[in-house]
Scaffold this motif. Structure first.
Motif, mmCIF file in Angstrom:
data_model
loop_
_atom_site.group_PDB
_atom_site.id
_atom_site.type_symbol
_atom_site.label_atom_id
_atom_site.label_comp_id
_atom_site.label_asym_id
_atom_site.label_seq_id
_atom_site.Cartn_x
_atom_site.Cartn_y
_atom_site.Cartn_z
ATOM 1 N N LYS A 129 0.831 -1.205 0.000
ATOM 2 C CA LYS A 129 0.000 0.000 0.000
ATOM 3 C C LYS A 129 0.866 1.256 0.000
ATOM 4 C CE LYS A 129 -3.391 0.309 2.928
ATOM 5 N NZ LYS A 129 -4.422 0.880 2.040
ATOM 6 N N GLU A 130 1.946 1.218 0.735
ATOM 7 C CA GLU A 130 2.795 2.401 0.864
ATOM 8 C C GLU A 130 3.614 2.658 -0.395
ATOM 9 O OE1 GLU A 130 6.442 4.040 3.722
ATOM 10 O OE2 GLU A 130 5.206 2.347 4.359
ATOM 11 N N ARG A 131 4.119 1.618 -1.027
ATOM 12 C CA ARG A 131 5.036 1.789 -2.151
ATOM 13 C C ARG A 131 4.317 1.975 -3.488
ATOM 14 N NH1 ARG A 131 9.596 -2.764 -1.982
ATOM 15 N NH2 ARG A 131 10.232 -1.548 -3.820
ATOM 16 N N GLY A 132 3.098 1.483 -3.613
ATOM 17 C CA GLY A 132 2.382 1.619 -4.875
ATOM 18 C C GLY A 132 2.914 0.686 -5.943
ATOM 19 N N GLY A 133 2.503 0.922 -7.190
ATOM 20 C CA GLY A 133 2.889 0.043 -8.283
ATOM 21 C C GLY A 133 2.108 -1.258 -8.245
ATOM 22 N N VAL A 134 2.579 -2.235 -8.994
ATOM 23 C CA VAL A 134 1.933 -3.548 -9.029
ATOM 24 C C VAL A 134 2.685 -4.473 -8.087
ATOM 25 C CG1 VAL A 134 1.222 -5.493 -10.457
ATOM 26 C CG2 VAL A 134 1.228 -3.177 -11.414
ATOM 27 N N ALA A 135 2.026 -4.844 -7.005
ATOM 28 C CA ALA A 135 2.644 -5.689 -5.983
ATOM 29 C C ALA A 135 1.855 -6.978 -5.846
ATOM 30 C CB ALA A 135 2.697 -4.953 -4.648
#
Length: 641
Positions: free
Chosen positions: A577-583
């Motif tokens: 949630k904090e870093r964003g992108g596709v995780a």
């Protein structure tokens, strides 16, 4: 004299779509958010060229609103993303989807069926064989010796709400207007198919200029006639144990506040279908949770004793009615509020054909100060509280080495913010989510269960993420997908990376089809064909397959972690949630642990004769449950006398 513009048919389609707007409650927005596409010989020189021209114009700053192109990896997945987008936008915005003739077009069929069943708008623009037929048979053409006007695109007819094939440019204006009529009609919307022969796409024509003028389609809020509202109010006032069943129509109509006001004023408890989950926050005093085959003990107990069922925006599917067994009071009546007549008349109910929000507001006025008894209020609240304790236990269960699926859901529910969206579609997860997920926002729950299509999840999550971005909402989108669905369709991870979307994908690895495995066991088929095992001399009963889904996701461009404990899972989701992108968070779960159930039934016929003792036992249980099934044929007005 009518002014004309010379464009190809494909260019005219794009120009027309860019000029379409929709308005409801005074809010106007562009209807088409863009066009998904995979190009082949059937559309690259037509629709492909037209979209390229528009993109060049936008990049040059000569035009602001264009039909932006998005590149998909699988035609079915493109439709899923488009449908999910339309659902999050409450059907007030949609996508076009273009595919080439042949396999590209036939790959659209599953997505089209999903759109139509769920009544969500999507415009399909498949390429087609030559209208002139001078080079027949062309590549990928299906020849029918008994029908010259036939192509693989005809497979889209039964799953489309409107279908047309444009043989000549003169046919296009009427077809486009019909397409918009259906796409913007809440009662009739679904997949619309305009098949475009590849030679016609490239043909130039002098179009009347007014075809491309800005056109605003009004989405009305129809109100049932007063006599029906008065009759409905009388049914409500004469009831003692009413129950509301809130469906997807509550969400699309944005009728949550009206529903809450009605429930609070009258004391009537509210149960929710899959599509209607989130109509009320889970902790609202009148909410009793999910109903039906995947329902809560609270909702199903109240349904069993209800003397009046008020359906609001629901299709009354077999899961909602527990295959017509959950409403078991001998004199039960039905009152159905729905914008679609086909749903309003179901179960012989009194039909209030109209918009959910304005109809609920009218009913509040009409019933006056009527309310259910305090004892019925107390009973509903006690049942709901008991179920919430069951949810607490399911969320905190410790099943041993691997996490229980219900524990994963609990951790995720605790970690996500109230406005975050969970996306799912098939397998055991939708049932567990329906009964256990604590929804706090009307858009926080997105489970496709009209078609329950394996493979929808990641593409659907991408569509939701795009809608969230377009609306400027502060939400994270989290996809829950089992290993079975992931293996069917994971390609739009690449698209999410390409488009720089924030998407969290939780892969729940249980090495097989958990939901169908349990169903197979219940019907005496011993989980046959539902485990992912290597073949041995006796069948598919060997070791676990050496499949690494986490490594696969990483190869598609996602940032991947593996959670092996409660602490790791919570931390990895928070980090995503904090870093964003596709995780992607990969978690192994224990397939033997089942979520709590409400003992509701689902009609899946069992073999009438069998040499297997397990099947014989299952058949006996089936026949017992089958006797509880009802047809609800008596009219509501007759039973109210």
């Amino acid at each position: 004299m009518t002014r004309t513009i010379k464009l190809t048919v494909a260019q005219a389609v794009v120009a027309f779509l860019e000029a379409q707007y929709v308005e409801r409650d005074g809010e106007t927005t562009a209807f088409f958010a863009g066009c998904w596409g995979i190009f082949g010989h059937g559309n690259v020189a037509g629709i492909g060229e037209a979209l390229l021209e528009r993109e060049i114009a936008a990049n040059a700053g000569t035009d602001e609103h264009i039909l932006r192109y998005y590149q998909g990896r699988n035609e079915q997945a493109m439709v899923h993303a488009a449908v999910a987008y339309a659902r999050h936008r409450d059907r007030l915005a949609a996508f076009a989807v273009t595919a080439s003739v042949g396999p590209g077009s036939t790959n659209l069929v599953t997505g089209a069926a999903l759109a139509t069943i769920n009544r969500l708008p999507v415009l399909l623009l498949p390429g087609d064989v030559f209208a002139t037929r001078v080079a027949n048979p062309v590549l990928q053409e299906l020849e029918d010796p008994a029908n010259g006007d036939f192509s693989v695109n005809d497979s889209l007819r039964p799953v489309s709400k409107y279908f047309d094939r444009i043989h000549r440019p003169e046919q296009l204006p009427a077809a486009l207007l019909h397409a918009m009529r259906v796409l913007t009609d809440p009662a009739e919307t679904g997949a619309v198919t305009l098949a475009l022969p590849q030679d016609v796409q490239a043909e130039a024509y002098d179009w009347p200029e007014e075809l491309f003028a800005r056109r605003v389609w009004h989405v009305a809020r129809p109100l049932p006639e007063q006599a029906r509202i008065s009759e409905a109010a009388e049914l409500i006032r004469r009831s003692r144990r009413p129950l509301i069943v809130a469906g997807g129509g509550v969400i699309y109509s944005r009728a949550g506040e009206a529903l809450a006001a009605f429930a609070e004023a009258t004391g009537v408890p509210v149960a929710e279908t899959q599509a209607g989950k989130g109509a009320l926050p889970y902790d609202h005093p009148r909410s009793v949770g999910a109903i039906g085959a995947t329902g809560t003990t609270a909702a199903n107990a109240l349904a069993g004793g209800a003397d009046l069922v008020i359906g609001v925006g629901t299709r009354f599917s077999d899961f909602t009615t527990a295959s017509r067994t959950v409403f078991s009071d001998p004199g039960v009546r039905f009152l159905n509020v729905n914008v679609a007549t086909v749903d309003a008349v179901k179960l012989s109910g009194l039909a209030l054909v109209g918009d959910a929000r304005v109809t609920l507001e009218a009913l509040i006025e009409e019933v006056g100060g009527w309310a259910v008894s305090q004892s019925e209020r107390d009973r509903a609240e006690a049942l709901a509280a008991a179920w919430e304790q069951t949810v607490d236990e399911a969320y905190s269960v410790d099943s041993g080495a691997a996490l229980a699926q219900t524990r994963v859901l609990g951790l995720l529910n605790e970690t996500l913010a109230p406005r975050d969206v969970v996306v799912c579609a098939a397998g055991s997860l939708p049932g567990d989510l329906h009964k256990l997920w604590r929804t706090r926002d009307h858009k926080g729950y997105h489970v496709e269960y009209g078609f329950s299509c394996m493979g929808y999840e990641i593409a659907g999550g991408l569509g939701v993420a795009m809608a969230v971005d377009d609306l400027g909402e502060d939400r994270d989108v989290v996809v829950l997908v089992g290993d079975g669905s992931y293996l069917m369709m994971n390609t739009e991870i690449v698209t999410a990376v390409q488009e720089h979307r924030d998407l969290i994908i939780v892969i729940v690895q249980n090495h097989g089809f958990a939901s169908i495995g349990a169903l197979s066991e219940s019907v005496g088929s011993q989980r046959f064909g539902t485990r992912y095992r290597a073949r041995t001399a006796t069948g598919l009963d060997g070791d676990l397959l050496p499949v690494d889904l986490a490594a696969n996701a990483a190869s598609l461009g996602a940032r991947v972690t593996r959670a092996n404990s409660t602490e790791e899972f919570r931390r990895q989701v928070s980090d995503a949630k904090e870093r964003g992108g596709v995780a992607v968070v990969h978690v192994e779960t224990d397939p033997s642990f089942r979520a709590p159930a409400s003992a509701a039934w689902w009609d899946v016929p069992v073999s009438e004769v069998s040499g297997l003792e397990t099947t014989k036992d299952a058949r006996a249980a089936y026949e017992t449950s089958k006797h509880r099934q009802r047809q609800y044929l008596a009219p509501a007005t007759e039973r109210s006398k």
